[in-house]
Design an enzyme around this catalytic site. Structure first.
Site, PDB file in Angstrom:
ATOM      1  N   HIS A   1      46.925  33.569  60.713  1.00 40.15           N
ATOM      2  CA  HIS A   1      45.574  34.069  60.451  1.00 40.15           C
ATOM      3  C   HIS A   1      44.639  32.961  59.969  1.00 40.15           C
ATOM      4  O   HIS A   1      43.976  33.116  58.943  1.00 40.15           O
ATOM      5  CB  HIS A   1      45.625  35.179  59.389  1.00 40.15           C
ATOM      6  CG  HIS A   1      46.448  36.346  59.776  1.00 40.15           C
ATOM      7  ND1 HIS A   1      47.057  37.184  58.860  1.00 40.15           N
ATOM      8  CD2 HIS A   1      46.770  36.843  60.992  1.00 40.15           C
ATOM      9  CE1 HIS A   1      47.715  38.133  59.485  1.00 40.15           C
ATOM     10  NE2 HIS A   1      47.568  37.963  60.789  1.00 40.15           N
TER      11      HIS A   1
ATOM     12  N   ALA B   1      38.830  29.371  78.598  1.00 36.31           N
ATOM     13  CA  ALA B   1      39.796  28.395  79.117  1.00 36.31           C
ATOM     14  C   ALA B   1      40.999  29.069  79.771  1.00 36.31           C
ATOM     15  O   ALA B   1      41.573  28.542  80.725  1.00 36.31           O
ATOM     16  CB  ALA B   1      40.261  27.482  77.979  1.00 36.31           C
TER      17      ALA B   1
ATOM     18  N   ALA C   1      36.373  37.846  69.120  1.00 35.64           N
ATOM     19  CA  ALA C   1      34.937  37.880  68.836  1.00 35.64           C
ATOM     20  C   ALA C   1      34.111  37.785  70.117  1.00 35.64           C
ATOM     21  O   ALA C   1      33.137  38.533  70.298  1.00 35.64           O
ATOM     22  CB  ALA C   1      34.569  36.733  67.895  1.00 35.64           C
TER      23      ALA C   1
HETATM   24  C1  LIG Z   1      51.043  35.304  67.120  1.00 36.73           C
HETATM   25  C2  LIG Z   1      49.862  35.928  66.429  1.00 36.73           C
HETATM   26  C3  LIG Z   1      50.019  37.151  65.783  1.00 36.73           C
HETATM   27  C4  LIG Z   1      48.923  37.732  65.151  1.00 36.73           C
HETATM   28  N1  LIG Z   1      49.063  38.988  64.646  1.00 36.73           N
HETATM   29  C5  LIG Z   1      47.975  39.636  64.168  1.00 36.73           C
HETATM   30  C6  LIG Z   1      48.046  41.006  63.804  1.00 36.73           C
HETATM   31  O1  LIG Z   1      49.071  41.664  63.973  1.00 36.73           O
HETATM   32  N2  LIG Z   1      46.931  41.587  63.310  1.00 36.73           N
HETATM   33  C7  LIG Z   1      45.761  40.896  63.138  1.00 36.73           C
HETATM   34  O2  LIG Z   1      44.792  41.468  62.634  1.00 36.73           O
HETATM   35  N3  LIG Z   1      45.668  39.606  63.494  1.00 36.73           N
HETATM   36  C8  LIG Z   1      46.727  38.981  64.040  1.00 36.73           C
HETATM   37  N4  LIG Z   1      46.610  37.695  64.482  1.00 36.73           N
HETATM   38  C9  LIG Z   1      45.318  37.013  64.291  1.00 36.73           C
HETATM   39  C10 LIG Z   1      44.197  37.549  65.169  1.00 36.73           C
HETATM   40  O3  LIG Z   1      44.665  37.857  66.459  1.00 36.73           O
HETATM   41  C11 LIG Z   1      43.093  36.486  65.178  1.00 36.73           C
HETATM   42  O4  LIG Z   1      42.642  36.287  63.842  1.00 36.73           O
HETATM   43  C12 LIG Z   1      41.903  36.852  66.039  1.00 36.73           C
HETATM   44  O5  LIG Z   1      42.305  37.262  67.325  1.00 36.73           O
HETATM   45  C13 LIG Z   1      40.975  35.637  66.112  1.00 36.73           C
HETATM   46  O6  LIG Z   1      39.884  35.937  66.953  1.00 36.73           O
HETATM   47  P1  LIG Z   1      38.863  34.796  67.364  1.00 36.73           P
HETATM   48  O7  LIG Z   1      37.829  35.456  68.173  1.00 36.73           O
HETATM   49  O8  LIG Z   1      38.466  34.037  66.157  1.00 36.73           O
HETATM   50  O9  LIG Z   1      39.713  33.770  68.237  1.00 36.73           O
HETATM   51  P2  LIG Z   1      40.599  34.019  69.533  1.00 36.73           P
HETATM   52  O10 LIG Z   1      40.866  35.464  69.739  1.00 36.73           O
HETATM   53  O11 LIG Z   1      41.775  33.112  69.393  1.00 36.73           O
HETATM   54  O12 LIG Z   1      39.664  33.558  70.731  1.00 36.73           O
HETATM   55  C14 LIG Z   1      39.306  32.228  70.987  1.00 36.73           C
HETATM   56  C15 LIG Z   1      39.187  32.071  72.491  1.00 36.73           C
HETATM   57  O13 LIG Z   1      38.537  30.857  72.773  1.00 36.73           O
HETATM   58  C16 LIG Z   1      39.179  30.242  73.871  1.00 36.73           C
HETATM   59  N5  LIG Z   1      38.917  28.814  73.822  1.00 36.73           N
HETATM   60  C17 LIG Z   1      39.329  27.930  72.881  1.00 36.73           C
HETATM   61  N6  LIG Z   1      38.878  26.705  73.189  1.00 36.73           N
HETATM   62  C18 LIG Z   1      38.158  26.818  74.324  1.00 36.73           C
HETATM   63  C19 LIG Z   1      37.452  25.893  75.135  1.00 36.73           C
HETATM   64  N7  LIG Z   1      37.379  24.596  74.816  1.00 36.73           N
HETATM   65  N8  LIG Z   1      36.837  26.352  76.247  1.00 36.73           N
HETATM   66  C20 LIG Z   1      36.882  27.665  76.597  1.00 36.73           C
HETATM   67  N9  LIG Z   1      37.555  28.574  75.867  1.00 36.73           N
HETATM   68  C21 LIG Z   1      38.182  28.162  74.730  1.00 36.73           C
HETATM   69  C22 LIG Z   1      40.645  30.595  73.662  1.00 36.73           C
HETATM   70  O14 LIG Z   1      41.403  30.429  74.838  1.00 36.73           O
HETATM   71  C23 LIG Z   1      40.540  32.034  73.195  1.00 36.73           C
HETATM   72  O15 LIG Z   1      40.564  32.936  74.261  1.00 36.73           O
HETATM   73  C24 LIG Z   1      47.674  37.071  65.121  1.00 36.73           C
HETATM   74  C25 LIG Z   1      47.518  35.852  65.768  1.00 36.73           C
HETATM   75  C26 LIG Z   1      48.592  35.282  66.437  1.00 36.73           C
HETATM   76  C27 LIG Z   1      48.392  33.992  67.161  1.00 36.73           C
END
Ligand SMILES: Cc1cc2nc3c(=O)[nH]c(=O)nc-3n(C[C@H](O)[C@H](O)[C@H](O)COP(=O)(O)OP(=O)(O)OC[C@H]3O[C@@H](n4cnc5c(N)ncnc54)[C@H](O)[C@@H]3O)c2cc1C
Length: 552
Positions: A495, A88, A68
C-alpha cells in the site's frame, strides 16, 4: 491536440498497434500468456488501434489507467470531456484476474511491473518485492480485492478539504454495497462491494476467528467498512457476482451504459516517458516517438511509485539531485518521491491445523479484526487478518499444511522512505526504499499485534482447529527472539502512498506546485496511510478530484 503526427509509426493503420506491442515486449510482458493485444474494441471506451483514430483534440490526457485513472476517465467522460487515457499495460485476460482466490498468482505475472525494494535494514537486509499492476485497471487488477475505508481518525489528520467528512460522499458515490445504501454506504455506484456478512459460504476457520476474537474481548462490528470500523467482522471485497470488480470493469466498461457516446479513448500498451514542461507550464505528455498536447490539464495517475518517477524525469522534484543526473530543473520540489509510507504486514502467527482447512471462495481472509494497539476506544492502528492458507515468509521457516495463519499489520507506521531516480533513463525502474521498521515504534506496535493474534489464536473457539502454534513458537520467549522473528516475518501489505502528497507536492486541488496544467491523482497524493487497505481511499480521492477538475 497538437503534435499528433509523432504518435505511432508512419505506416498508417497498423503502426500504433505494432508500437504498443513492441513497448509491451520491451517491458517483458508480451512473451507471457494472458494479455490481449489492444486491437480489441473495449465496451464503453474506444480502444485505439491506429493513430488515425485519435481525435483532433482532447481536453485531458490521463496517464495511467489504474484505480484512480479509471475513475477520472469515467467521470470526465460522462461529463462530456474529451479524454485520452494512456496506459503502459494492456487489457488483462488472465482467468486468475476474475477468480478472487487466485489473486496471489498475479504477483510476478505479466500484469505486474515486478519492482523490488532496496535491501531493508529493518528486515534484516532483505530486499522484497513491490508488486504494482501493469494493465488496464492498474493495481486493482492484481490486488487482494479487500475494500475498506478504515477509521475516520486517519483521514482527519489530512489537510482541510480531504478529511473524512469531505470524502464520505465520495466513498458512497463510488460503491454499490451488498448490504444496501445508508448514510455510510452507497447503493448506486460503479464499484460493487460484497460484504461476506451477506454470503453463506465463508470458511469455518474464519467463523472460528470471529468467535475467538469475541472470547478475547473484542466487539463485533456488523459492517467493518461503515460507521463502526473497530472490532472483528466479515471482510468486504470488490466482487460483483463471483468475479473481481476492478477499476476497469467498474469504471470503464460501465461507460457503455450511460447516455450518448463516451468521449473516452484508450491507448493501451504505451509507456509515457515524461512531460513537456516549459516556463512553468506542462504542455504535453511524452510518448515514444511523440508528444500529446491536451487543451486542458494533464492528469497523472501512474501510482505512488511511477508518478514521482515521471515528475522527476520531467525536472519536477529535488533540483540538486536531478541536476546531478543531467535533468534540467523545471521546479524545485524537494518532497517529490519523499516520505513514502507503506503498511508492514507480519506473515505470520501460524498454526498447524488438526484437519484439512477448507479453502476460501473469496480472498483467503474471510474475517478480520481492527483494534488500537494501546488504549481501548482509540482509533485502530492494528489489523489482524485470519487466513485459511499457510502464508509465512520463507525466512520464517517451513509451515506444513494443513495450517492457518493470523496476520497482524501496522496501519499507522511512523517509518518513512523514498522513491528516487536511478538515472535519467525514462524506462529505468525507480529506486524504492520504503524503510520498513526504520522507526523502533513500528516494531513495538507489530509486537503488540503478534500478542493480540496469539491471544485470539489460543482462545477456546480455535480448540477444534489448533494442533499447535508453529510460529512464533519458542522464538517469542526472549526480547532478542521477538525482534528477530518480527524482522524475519515482516513483509509489505503493498500500500505505498505519499510520494506526491497534498500540501507538499500538489496543492489542495491536486495541482502540481509551480507547474500549471498538471495534476496528480492517485495513491501518491495521499497525505498519510488510511487505517485500512488503500484502494477505497484512492477511489474516493479520485472521485473528489473529478469534481474539482470539472469545477475548473
Ligand atoms: C499485490 C497487491 C495487493 C493489494 N491488495 C489490496 C487490497 O486487498 N485492498 C486494497 O484496498 N488495496 C490493495 N492493494 C493496493 C491498491 O490496489 C492500490 O493502492 C491502488 O490500486 C493504487 O491505485 P493507483 O491509481 O494509485 O495506482 P495503480 O492502480 O497502480 O495505477 C497506476 C497505473 O499507471 C500505469 N503506469 C505506470 N507508469 C506508467 C507510464 N509510464 N506510462 C503509462 N502508464 C503507466 C500502471 O501500469 C497502472 O496501470 C494491493 C496492491 C497490490 C500490488
Amino acid at each position: 491536440m497538437s503534435g499528433t503526427p509523432s504518435i505511432g509509426d508512419d505506416d498508417g493503420q497498423g503502426g500504433l498497434k505494432r508500437r504498443a506491442a513492441i513497448g509491451a515486449a520491451m517491458a517483458g510482458g508480451l512473451a507471457l500468456s494472458g494479455l490481449s493485444t489492444p486491437a480489441r474494441a473495449t465496451v464503453g471506451v474506444r480502444t485505439l488501434t491506429s493513430r488515425s483514430q485519435l481525435r483532433a483534440a482532447y481536453d485531458h490526457v490521463i496517464v495511467g489507467a489504474g484505480s484512480a485513472g479509471c475513475v477520472l476517465a469515467h467521470r470526465l467522460g460522462r461529463a462530456g470531456r474529451r479524454v485520452l487515457v494512456i496506459e503502459a499495460g494492456l487489457r488483462a485476460t488472465l482467468p486468475a484476474v476474475a477468480t478472487p482466490p487466485a489473486w496471489p498468482s498475479l504477483q510476478e505475472s505479466a500484469l505486474d511491473w515486478r519492482y523490488v525494494t532496496t535491501p531493508q535494514p529493518g528486515l534484516g537486509g532483505r530486499a522484497i518485492t513491490c508488486p504494482r499492476g501493469k494493465a488496464v485497471g492498474g493495481s486493482s487488477i492484481i490486488n487482494a480485492l479487500a475494500y475498506q475505508r478504515g477509521h475516520a481518525a486517519a483521514y482527519d489528520r489530512w489537510p482541510a478539504g480531504w478529511r473524512h467528512a469531505d470524502l464520505l460522499p465520495y466513498f458512497r458515490r463510488a460503491e454499490t454495497f451488498s448490504g444496501g445504501a445508508s448514510d455510510w454506504r452507497g447503493g448506486n455506484g460503479p464499484l460493487h462491494i460484497l460484504s461476506l456478512a451477506d454470503v453463506t459460504d465463508r470458511t469455518p476457520v474464519a467463523e472460528a476467528f470471529m468467535a475467538a476474537a469475541q472470547q478475547a474481548g473484542f466487539p463485533v462490528t456488523p459492517d467493518i467498512g461503515g460507521e463502526h470500523t473497530t472490532g472483528v467482522g466479515w471482510n468486504q471485497l470488490s466482487i460483483k457476482g463471483h468475479t473481481r470488480d476492478d477499476a476497469a470493469t467498474a469504471y470503464l466498461d460501465s461507460l457503455a451504459n450511460g447516455p450518448g457516446e463516451a468521449a473516452v479513448d484508450l491507448l493501451a500498451g504505451v509507456q509515457v516517458l515524461g512531460f513537456e514542461v516549459e516556463r512553468g507550464r506542462c504542455l504535453g505528455v511524452r510518448l515514444p516517438g511523440g508528444i500529446v498536447r491536451p487543451e486542458g490539464d494533464v492528469l497523472l495517475c501512474a501510482g505512488a511509485i511511477d508518478s514521482p518517477r515521471l515528475l522527476m524525469l520531467s525536472g519536477i522534484g529535488p533540483a540538486e539531485e536531478l541536476h546531478a543526473m543531467g535533468i534540467a530543473s523545471a521546479v524545485d520540489l524537494p518532497d517529490v518521491g519523499r516520505r513514502l509510507e507503506d503498511h508492514p504486514l507480519l506473515a505470520g502467527v501460524a498454526y498447524e491445523a488438526r484437519r484439512p482447512v477448507p479453502a476460501s471462495h473469496y480472498n483467503h481472509c474471510d474475517s478480520l479484526l481492527y483494534v488500537p494497539h494501546a488504549t481501548p476506544g482509540e482509533s485502530p492502528d492494528i489489523l489482524v487478518m485470519c487466513l485459511s492458507v499457510p502464508f509465512v515468509r520463507p525466512t520464517v521457516g517451513p509451515l506444513p499444511a494443513p495450517a492457518y495463519v493470523l496476520v497482524p499489520c501496522h496501519l499507522q507506521p511512523r517509518s518513512r522512505g523514498s522513491v528516487r531516480l536511478v538515472s535519467s533513463d525514462p524506462r529505468a525502474a525507480a529506486i524504492i526504499d520504503p524503510n520498513y521498521l526504520g522507526e523502533p515504534e513500528d516494531l513495538a506496535v507489530l509486537a503488540k499485534g503478534v500478542e493480540i493474534a496469539r491471544e485470539i489464536g489460543a482462545a477456546k473457539a480455535f480448540d477444534d482447529w489448533r494442533a499447535k502454534e508453529v510460529y512464533p513458537g519458542p522464538a517469542w520467549t526472549s526480547e532478542a527472539g521477538r525482534t528477530d522473528f518480527i524482522r524475519r516475518a515482516t513483509d509489505s501489505f503493498h500500500h505505498p502512498v505519499g510520494t506526491c502528497r497534498i500540501g507538499a507536492v500538489v496543492d489542495e486541488r491536486l495541482r502540481v506546485k509551480g507547474i500549471a496544467g498538471l495534476r496528480v491523482i492517485d495513491a501518491s497524493v495521499l497525505p498519510g496511510l488510511p487505517a485500512a487497505m488503500c484502494n477505497a481511499a484512492v477511489t474516493a480521492v479520485a472521485e473528489k478530484a473529478s469534481d474539482l477538475i470539472l469545477a475548473g
